[in-house]
Design a protein around this motif. Structure first.
Motif, PDB file in Angstrom:
ATOM      1  N   VAL A 150      -8.014   0.073   2.975  1.00  0.00           N
ATOM      2  CA  VAL A 150      -7.000  -0.077   4.018  1.00  0.00           C
ATOM      3  C   VAL A 150      -6.504   1.290   4.459  1.00  0.00           C
ATOM      4  CG1 VAL A 150      -4.737  -1.037   4.581  1.00  0.00           C
ATOM      5  CG2 VAL A 150      -6.308  -2.325   3.109  1.00  0.00           C
ATOM      6  N   CYS A 151      -6.572   1.562   5.749  1.00  0.00           N
ATOM      7  CA  CYS A 151      -6.032   2.798   6.311  1.00  0.00           C
ATOM      8  C   CYS A 151      -4.509   2.683   6.304  1.00  0.00           C
ATOM      9  CB  CYS A 151      -6.495   2.988   7.745  1.00  0.00           C
ATOM     10  SG  CYS A 151      -8.206   2.527   8.103  1.00  0.00           S
ATOM     11  N   ALA A 152      -3.813   3.709   5.811  1.00  0.00           N
ATOM     12  CA  ALA A 152      -2.361   3.597   5.705  1.00  0.00           C
ATOM     13  C   ALA A 152      -1.691   4.952   5.807  1.00  0.00           C
ATOM     14  CB  ALA A 152      -1.981   2.940   4.371  1.00  0.00           C
ATOM     15  N   SER A 153      -0.536   4.975   6.458  1.00  0.00           N
ATOM     16  CA  SER A 153       0.280   6.182   6.524  1.00  0.00           C
ATOM     17  C   SER A 153       1.047   6.324   5.218  1.00  0.00           C
ATOM     18  CB  SER A 153       1.266   6.088   7.693  1.00  0.00           C
ATOM     19  OG  SER A 153       2.137   7.200   7.708  1.00  0.00           O
ATOM     20  N   ALA A 154       1.062   7.554   4.681  1.00  0.00           N
ATOM     21  CA  ALA A 154       1.700   7.784   3.386  1.00  0.00           C
ATOM     22  C   ALA A 154       3.224   7.809   3.462  1.00  0.00           C
ATOM     23  CB  ALA A 154       1.200   9.105   2.791  1.00  0.00           C
ATOM     24  N   SER A 155       3.760   7.985   4.656  1.00  0.00           N
ATOM     25  CA  SER A 155       5.213   8.085   4.771  1.00  0.00           C
ATOM     26  C   SER A 155       5.681   7.570   6.125  1.00  0.00           C
ATOM     27  CB  SER A 155       5.668   9.537   4.573  1.00  0.00           C
ATOM     28  OG  SER A 155       7.079   9.638   4.638  1.00  0.00           O
ATOM     29  N   GLN A 156       5.744   6.263   6.252  1.00  0.00           N
ATOM     30  CA  GLN A 156       6.290   5.639   7.451  1.00  0.00           C
ATOM     31  C   GLN A 156       7.127   4.441   7.041  1.00  0.00           C
ATOM     32  OE1 GLN A 156       3.722   5.533  10.819  1.00  0.00           O
ATOM     33  NE2 GLN A 156       4.906   3.964  11.863  1.00  0.00           N
ATOM     34  N   PRO A 157       8.270   4.740   6.386  1.00  0.00           N
ATOM     35  CA  PRO A 157       9.119   3.645   5.928  1.00  0.00           C
ATOM     36  C   PRO A 157       9.709   2.893   7.114  1.00  0.00           C
ATOM     37  CG  PRO A 157      10.255   5.754   5.704  1.00  0.00           C
ATOM     38  CD  PRO A 157       8.845   6.062   6.108  1.00  0.00           C
ATOM     39  N   PRO A 158       9.899   1.578   6.947  1.00  0.00           N
ATOM     40  CA  PRO A 158       9.634   0.758   5.762  1.00  0.00           C
ATOM     41  C   PRO A 158       8.261   0.084   5.798  1.00  0.00           C
ATOM     42  CG  PRO A 158      10.839  -0.548   7.320  1.00  0.00           C
ATOM     43  CD  PRO A 158      10.621   0.802   7.981  1.00  0.00           C
TER      44      PRO A 158
END
Length: 299
Positions: free
Chosen positions: A53-61
């Motif tokens: 899964v492609c995911a941003s490490a810091s895009q809360p929440p």
């Protein structure tokens, strides 16, 4: 969404903008010219036991490196329903770049939280639908539900995400120039014309909780966690999907959310569609836990 829009969405943000017909040349140029992110490829085992899964490490929440983000949790539920282990391939850039810099380069195989029908990818059937919301202080009794409410012209600052349907409607009701300096102050007067710039969703909620703004109008999944956690009681109400510009053009306020895979990967798309049906109770529980308001998909 710049949904993003729909939203930053996840858009995400860029995908939502395109879906809503609100993408600007400046934003498109920003997306095209931004430097590519770096990632370490995570090969999928031959037996297909892993869902990359492609995911941003810091895009809360929505997405966090510890896997606690809303979209991380939904991805994990889908992977479990497929009988696979979820493996996040982390980006240090906002999620708006995941398709270009990660999915298209085959560093990962799935992007979570795209608007259904995003033209850059093949999208699954929607697994939930949400929309933009009005966030107000409970004590103020502002029961806003529509951009046509005349009280929006009289309240103190209205905080909106840049490039969003809410920004378009703020301009439509004649409030944008009045609130422009305030909105830019929330990003230290950095211009979104020159680079990808968004107001931190937690900041949008905090502005209302502190009384610096009377209303915020973000995409619900971007702020639900912060609204729920606020020590100041807040009201979050879905905006009626009746917004229109002065020329009569509809401005969408609600968006179906899907997962996206590379074009040509119909086998993975079909597997995800089956998994999302199986994972529906788990996904609904996650959304309820996060406090995300939903409506029936396609409505």
């Amino acid at each position: 969404m710049l949904r993003s829009l729909g939203h930053l969405r996840r858009f995400l943000l860029g995908a939502t903008l395109a879906t809503a017909g609100l993408a600007t040349p400046a934003l498109a140029q920003t997306i095209t010219q931004a430097p590519p992110a770096q990632a370490t490829p995570a090969p999928t085992p031959p037996d297909g036991s892993v869902l990359r899964v492609c995911a941003s490490a810091s895009q809360p929440p929505l997405s966090l490196k510890d896997g606690s983000g809303l979209e991380n949790r939904i991805a994990a539920a889908a992977a479990e329903a497929m009988g696979r282990k979820v493996q996040f391939v982390w980006s240090d850039k906002p999620a708006i770049y995941l398709v270009r810099d990660f999915l298209d380069k085959k560093l990962c195989d799935v992007v979570v939280g795209l608007d259904t029908g995003d033209p850059r990818v093949l999208t699954t059937k929607p697994y939930y639908r949400s929309g933009y919301v009005f966030v107000t202080r409970a004590q103020d009794g502002l029961d806003l539900t529509s951009w046509s409410d005349p009280r929006l012209k009289a309240v103190n600052h209205v905080a909106v995400p840049f490039g969003s349907p809410s920004e378009a409607m703020l301009k439509n009701i004649g409030r944008y120039e009045e609130d422009m300096a305030y909105l830019y102050s929330l990003v230290n007067f950095r211009s979104p014309r020159n680079q990808y710039t968004q107001i931190d969703p937690a900041r949008l909620v905090g502005e209302v909780a502190s009384g610096k703004a009377d209303v915020a109008a973000p995409f619900a999944p971007d702020v639900a966690r912060f609204v729920k956690a606020s020590t100041v009681p807040l009201r979050m109400t879905l905006v009626a999907d009746d917004a229109a510009r002065s020329d009569g053009q509809k401005v969408a306020m609600r968006f179906d959310q899907s997962m996206g895979v590379r074009r040509g990967d119909e086998a993975l798309l079909a597997a995800l569609d089956q998994a999302l049906v199986k994972a529906r109770p788990a996904i609904e529980a996650i959304l309820k836990d996060e406090g995300v308001p939903t409506v029936p998909t396609g409505s």
